[in-house]
Design a protein around this motif. Structure first.
Motif, mmCIF file in Angstrom:
data_model
loop_
_atom_site.group_PDB
_atom_site.id
_atom_site.type_symbol
_atom_site.label_atom_id
_atom_site.label_comp_id
_atom_site.label_asym_id
_atom_site.label_seq_id
_atom_site.Cartn_x
_atom_site.Cartn_y
_atom_site.Cartn_z
ATOM 1 N N PHE A 40 9.783 8.049 0.744
ATOM 2 C CA PHE A 40 8.384 7.639 0.695
ATOM 3 C C PHE A 40 7.733 7.842 2.066
ATOM 4 O O PHE A 40 6.639 8.373 2.186
ATOM 5 N N TYR A 41 8.424 7.447 3.124
ATOM 6 C CA TYR A 41 7.919 7.590 4.493
ATOM 7 C C TYR A 41 7.682 9.060 4.829
ATOM 8 O O TYR A 41 6.652 9.425 5.401
ATOM 9 N N PHE A 84 6.592 -0.655 -1.367
ATOM 10 C CA PHE A 84 6.145 -0.028 -0.125
ATOM 11 C C PHE A 84 4.619 0.096 -0.074
ATOM 12 O O PHE A 84 4.025 0.172 1.001
ATOM 13 N N LEU A 85 3.970 0.120 -1.232
ATOM 14 C CA LEU A 85 2.509 0.247 -1.263
ATOM 15 C C LEU A 85 1.814 -0.956 -0.641
ATOM 16 O O LEU A 85 0.691 -0.846 -0.159
ATOM 17 N N GLU A 86 2.466 -2.107 -0.627
ATOM 18 C CA GLU A 86 1.873 -3.310 -0.043
ATOM 19 C C GLU A 86 1.662 -3.171 1.466
ATOM 20 O O GLU A 86 0.798 -3.832 2.035
ATOM 21 N N ALA A 87 2.425 -2.299 2.107
ATOM 22 C CA ALA A 87 2.313 -2.107 3.554
ATOM 23 C C ALA A 87 1.119 -1.224 3.941
ATOM 24 O O ALA A 87 0.749 -1.173 5.113
ATOM 25 N N ILE A 88 0.509 -0.566 2.970
ATOM 26 C CA ILE A 88 -0.616 0.323 3.256
ATOM 27 C C ILE A 88 -1.905 -0.498 3.249
ATOM 28 O O ILE A 88 -2.165 -1.228 2.293
ATOM 29 N N PRO A 89 -2.721 -0.404 4.292
ATOM 30 C CA PRO A 89 -3.995 -1.149 4.318
ATOM 31 C C PRO A 89 -4.883 -0.781 3.126
ATOM 32 O O PRO A 89 -4.934 0.378 2.710
ATOM 33 N N GLU A 90 -5.587 -1.764 2.583
ATOM 34 C CA GLU A 90 -6.438 -1.562 1.417
ATOM 35 C C GLU A 90 -7.501 -0.478 1.637
ATOM 36 O O GLU A 90 -7.886 0.207 0.700
#
Length: 75
Positions: A2-3, A35-41
């Motif tokens: 993903f990274y 992992f999507l939770e780590a991406i800013p909205e």
């Protein structure tokens, strides 16, 4: 993985997931990667895909051997 995908995307990165899937004959609910939770909205946009409705077949269904399946049910 993903990274690597995120760091190599140049203009746009599309991440998809299935809400439902069949696995070993059973339907299971899917969920997005944690992992999507780590991406800013500010960098996320959600798009829900609605598949087109399947058209219903018209007329009578024939068997593999060409006879009318409805005829045997009528007698």
């Amino acid at each position: 993985l993903f990274y690597v995908g995120m760091t190599r995307a140049q203009e746009r990165l599309i991440v998809s997931w299935a809400r439902k899937r069949r696995l070993f004959g059973k339907t299971r609910a899917g969920r997005p990667s944690p992992f999507l939770e780590a991406i800013p909205e500010a960098f996320k946009r959600e798009h829900r895909h609605t598949p087109p409705a399947r058209p219903r077949p018209r007329g009578r269904q024939l068997s593999l051997f060409g006879e009318d399946l409805g005829a045997s049910a009528r007698g």
